[in-house]
Motif scaffolding. Structure first.
Motif, PDB file in Angstrom:
ATOM      1  N   PRO A  19      58.183  31.547  30.662  1.00  9.79           N
ATOM      2  CA  PRO A  19      59.678  31.332  30.358  1.00  9.79           C
ATOM      3  C   PRO A  19      59.756  30.902  31.905  1.00  9.79           C
ATOM      4  CG  PRO A  19      58.875  33.913  30.857  1.00  9.79           C
ATOM      5  CD  PRO A  19      57.582  33.069  30.659  1.00  9.79           C
ATOM      6  N   ARG A  20      60.962  28.866  31.713  1.00  3.91           N
ATOM      7  CA  ARG A  20      61.164  28.008  32.834  1.00  3.91           C
ATOM      8  C   ARG A  20      61.750  29.091  33.679  1.00  3.91           C
ATOM      9  NH1 ARG A  20      61.126  22.731  29.355  1.00  3.91           N
ATOM     10  NH2 ARG A  20      58.627  22.560  29.017  1.00  3.91           N
ATOM     11  N   ALA A  21      62.908  29.410  33.233  1.00  3.33           N
ATOM     12  CA  ALA A  21      64.271  29.764  33.358  1.00  3.33           C
ATOM     13  C   ALA A  21      65.529  30.558  33.158  1.00  3.33           C
ATOM     14  CB  ALA A  21      65.017  28.664  34.187  1.00  3.33           C
ATOM     15  N   VAL A  22      66.215  30.967  33.836  1.00  3.76           N
ATOM     16  CA  VAL A  22      67.194  31.514  33.544  1.00  3.76           C
ATOM     17  C   VAL A  22      68.531  31.105  33.006  1.00  3.76           C
ATOM     18  CG1 VAL A  22      68.795  34.119  33.516  1.00  3.76           C
ATOM     19  CG2 VAL A  22      66.842  34.174  34.854  1.00  3.76           C
ATOM     20  N   ASP A  23      68.774  30.652  31.476  1.00  2.00           N
ATOM     21  CA  ASP A  23      69.813  30.764  31.141  1.00  2.00           C
ATOM     22  C   ASP A  23      71.070  31.527  31.429  1.00  2.00           C
ATOM     23  OD1 ASP A  23      71.835  29.251  29.578  1.00  2.00           O
ATOM     24  OD2 ASP A  23      71.288  29.267  27.754  1.00  2.00           O
ATOM     25  N   THR A  24      71.922  31.069  32.324  1.00  2.00           N
ATOM     26  CA  THR A  24      73.371  31.957  33.011  1.00  2.00           C
ATOM     27  C   THR A  24      74.119  31.736  31.485  1.00  2.00           C
ATOM     28  OG1 THR A  24      74.285  29.262  34.467  1.00  2.00           O
ATOM     29  CG2 THR A  24      73.014  31.176  35.118  1.00  2.00           C
ATOM     30  N   ASN A  25      74.411  31.262  30.813  1.00  2.92           N
ATOM     31  CA  ASN A  25      75.232  30.930  29.992  1.00  2.92           C
ATOM     32  C   ASN A  25      75.160  32.480  28.429  1.00  2.92           C
ATOM     33  OD1 ASN A  25      76.503  28.372  31.679  1.00  2.92           O
ATOM     34  ND2 ASN A  25      75.418  27.424  29.946  1.00  2.92           N
ATOM     35  N   THR A  26      73.695  32.475  27.976  1.00  2.00           N
ATOM     36  CA  THR A  26      72.822  33.083  27.074  1.00  2.00           C
ATOM     37  C   THR A  26      72.577  34.157  27.792  1.00  2.00           C
ATOM     38  OG1 THR A  26      71.176  32.312  26.984  1.00  2.00           O
ATOM     39  CG2 THR A  26      73.349  31.207  25.731  1.00  2.00           C
ATOM     40  N   ALA A  27      72.634  34.256  29.139  1.00  2.00           N
ATOM     41  CA  ALA A  27      71.582  35.539  29.159  1.00  2.00           C
ATOM     42  C   ALA A  27      70.136  35.964  28.852  1.00  2.00           C
ATOM     43  CB  ALA A  27      72.644  37.059  29.997  1.00  2.00           C
ATOM     44  N   SER A  28      69.825  34.324  28.685  1.00  2.00           N
ATOM     45  CA  SER A  28      68.476  35.001  28.788  1.00  2.00           C
ATOM     46  C   SER A  28      67.176  34.204  29.311  1.00  2.00           C
ATOM     47  CB  SER A  28      68.873  34.222  27.176  1.00  2.00           C
ATOM     48  OG  SER A  28      68.646  32.941  27.037  1.00  2.00           O
TER      49      SER A  28
END
Length: 136
Positions: A24-33
């Motif tokens: 995993p690279r990062a946390v996507d705050t828009n989709t919470a994935s």
């Protein structure tokens, strides 16, 4: 703190990502994935095709530059030949002057022998001795 002992029931590897899975690279705050977003398909044939086009354009530019240089050299040779045919005496004198300048330069370099400081000191002593003798 001493390391924990493994028991027969505890797995040696945690239940997480498996070998070969993307990290995993990062946390996507828009989709919470968490994870790697889908990547576009990669086509190496398209990449190679683009590189070949670039190499062909570079080859054409280099060959055009080489023809230009060759053409300029040929034109200079033709102009020199025409000048020599129109003015043979002047051309001969110009070549003789250049050769003479080189000959004088080489002769001037070879004729001036380096003198050591002892030779210069000896010459100064002789000059001093001659001046003293002339006064007496």
């Amino acid at each position: 703190m001493p390391p924990r002992k493994r028991t027969a029931t505890a797995p040696a590897v945690s239940e997480g990502a498996k070998i070969g899975e993307p990290v995993p690279r990062a946390v996507d705050t828009n989709t919470a994935s968490v994870g790697i977003p889908p990547q576009p398909d990669y086509d190496p044939r398209e990449e190679i095709r683009a590189l070949r086009k670039q190499m062909e354009s570079l080859r054409l530019e280099i060959s055009a530059a080489a023809r230009s240089v060759k053409g300029g050299a040929m034109q200079a040779a033709r102009q020199t030949e025409a000048t020599v045919k129109l003015y043979p005496v002047s051309s001969l004198l110009a070549v003789a002057a250049v050769a003479g300048a080189f000959a004088f330069a080489i002769a001037g370099i070879r004729s001036s022998t380096p003198r050591s400081r002892y030779d210069r000191a000896l010459d100064e002593m002789r000059d001093l001795y001659d001046r003293i003798r002339d006064r007496l």
